[in-house]
Design a protein around this motif. Structure first.
Motif, PDB file in Angstrom:
ATOM      1  N   GLU A   1      -2.462   2.649  -8.668  1.00 58.51           N
ATOM      2  CA  GLU A   1      -3.569   2.000  -7.972  1.00 58.51           C
ATOM      3  C   GLU A   1      -3.036   0.762  -7.254  1.00 58.51           C
ATOM      4  N   TYR A   2      -3.581   0.499  -6.099  1.00 52.38           N
ATOM      5  CA  TYR A   2      -3.135  -0.640  -5.294  1.00 52.38           C
ATOM      6  C   TYR A   2      -3.262  -1.943  -6.071  1.00 52.38           C
TER       7      TYR A   2
ATOM      8  N   ALA B   1       2.297   1.684  -3.472  1.00 48.42           N
ATOM      9  CA  ALA B   1       1.296   2.248  -4.389  1.00 48.42           C
ATOM     10  C   ALA B   1       1.243   3.766  -4.252  1.00 48.42           C
ATOM     11  N   LYS B   2       1.233   4.254  -3.020  1.00 53.10           N
ATOM     12  CA  LYS B   2       1.202   5.706  -2.792  1.00 53.10           C
ATOM     13  C   LYS B   2       2.477   6.363  -3.308  1.00 53.10           C
ATOM     14  N   GLU B   3       3.608   5.738  -3.015  1.00 52.84           N
ATOM     15  CA  GLU B   3       4.890   6.322  -3.396  1.00 52.84           C
ATOM     16  C   GLU B   3       5.056   6.446  -4.908  1.00 52.84           C
TER      17      GLU B   3
ATOM     18  N   ALA C   1       0.839  -1.203   0.000  1.00 50.49           N
ATOM     19  CA  ALA C   1       0.000   0.000   0.000  1.00 50.49           C
ATOM     20  C   ALA C   1       0.875   1.255   0.000  1.00 50.49           C
ATOM     21  N   GLN C   2       1.965   1.228   0.761  1.00 47.69           N
ATOM     22  CA  GLN C   2       2.887   2.364   0.775  1.00 47.69           C
ATOM     23  C   GLN C   2       3.567   2.519  -0.578  1.00 47.69           C
TER      24      GLN C   2
ATOM     25  N   GLY D   1       2.496   6.393  -7.060  1.00 48.93           N
ATOM     26  CA  GLY D   1       1.296   6.979  -7.646  1.00 48.93           C
ATOM     27  C   GLY D   1       0.493   6.011  -8.495  1.00 48.93           C
TER      28      GLY D   1
END
Length: 157
Positions: free
Chosen positions: A27-28, A21-23, A18-19, A25
């Motif tokens: 989608e999970y 995916a955020k890093e 999940a981290q 940019g």
């Protein structure tokens, strides 16, 4: 994307998918499709998967909505099909409900890091890439993954 995920995991052993995916940019679900520690499970074999889960002493079922995280720690229930749903009704389990199996688009077997610890789960997604629910390998009183359940998870094909 896979190379980028692998590089981030090598750089930080405690980073979760999940981290990542955020890093980056993304989608999970795209990260799940490309992560080396994730396997996609064939939807048409869902009954085999449920049978495996029924063999575990218990599961940790997680259902996340916009404002609530529901956690149930119990035996995975038996069910029967009717009215377009898999109806979970089992006197030996507190897990009950009605699952629209036909709406499950993707199933992922995920070996990840959560809160700094190894976490293994089976995640069920709809066509719109929203998580329907997850089943986690349960932990014992020492907060360790239960070895028999972990072995079973690792052997799911």
């Amino acid at each position: 994307m896979r190379t980028e995920i692998e590089a981030l995991q090598k750089e930080n052993k405690k980073i979760s998918l999940a981290q990542i995916a955020k890093e980056i940019g993304a989608e999970y679900t795209e990260v799940l499709k490309n992560a080396p520690n994730v396997r996609e499970y064939p939807r048409e074999r869902i009954e085999d998967l449920f049978e495996t889960l029924r063999g575990w002493e218990r599961v940790f079922l997680l259902l996340v909505t916009e404002g609530f995280v529901l956690e149930i720690n119990d035996k995975f229930p038996k069910g029967f099909y009717g009215h377009g749903y898999l109806n979970f009704h089992d006197k030996d389990s507190s897990i009950g409900g009605h699952l629209s199996v036909g709406r499950i688009h993707s199933i992922y077997l995920v070996d990840d890091i959560m809160f700094g610890r190894r976490s293994c789960s089976i995640k069920f997604y709809s066509e719109d890439r929203k998580e329907i629910f997850s089943v986690y390998v349960p932990r014992n009183e020492k907060k360790e993954l239960i070895p028999e359940c972990l072995e079973s998870f690792n052997n799911i094909v």
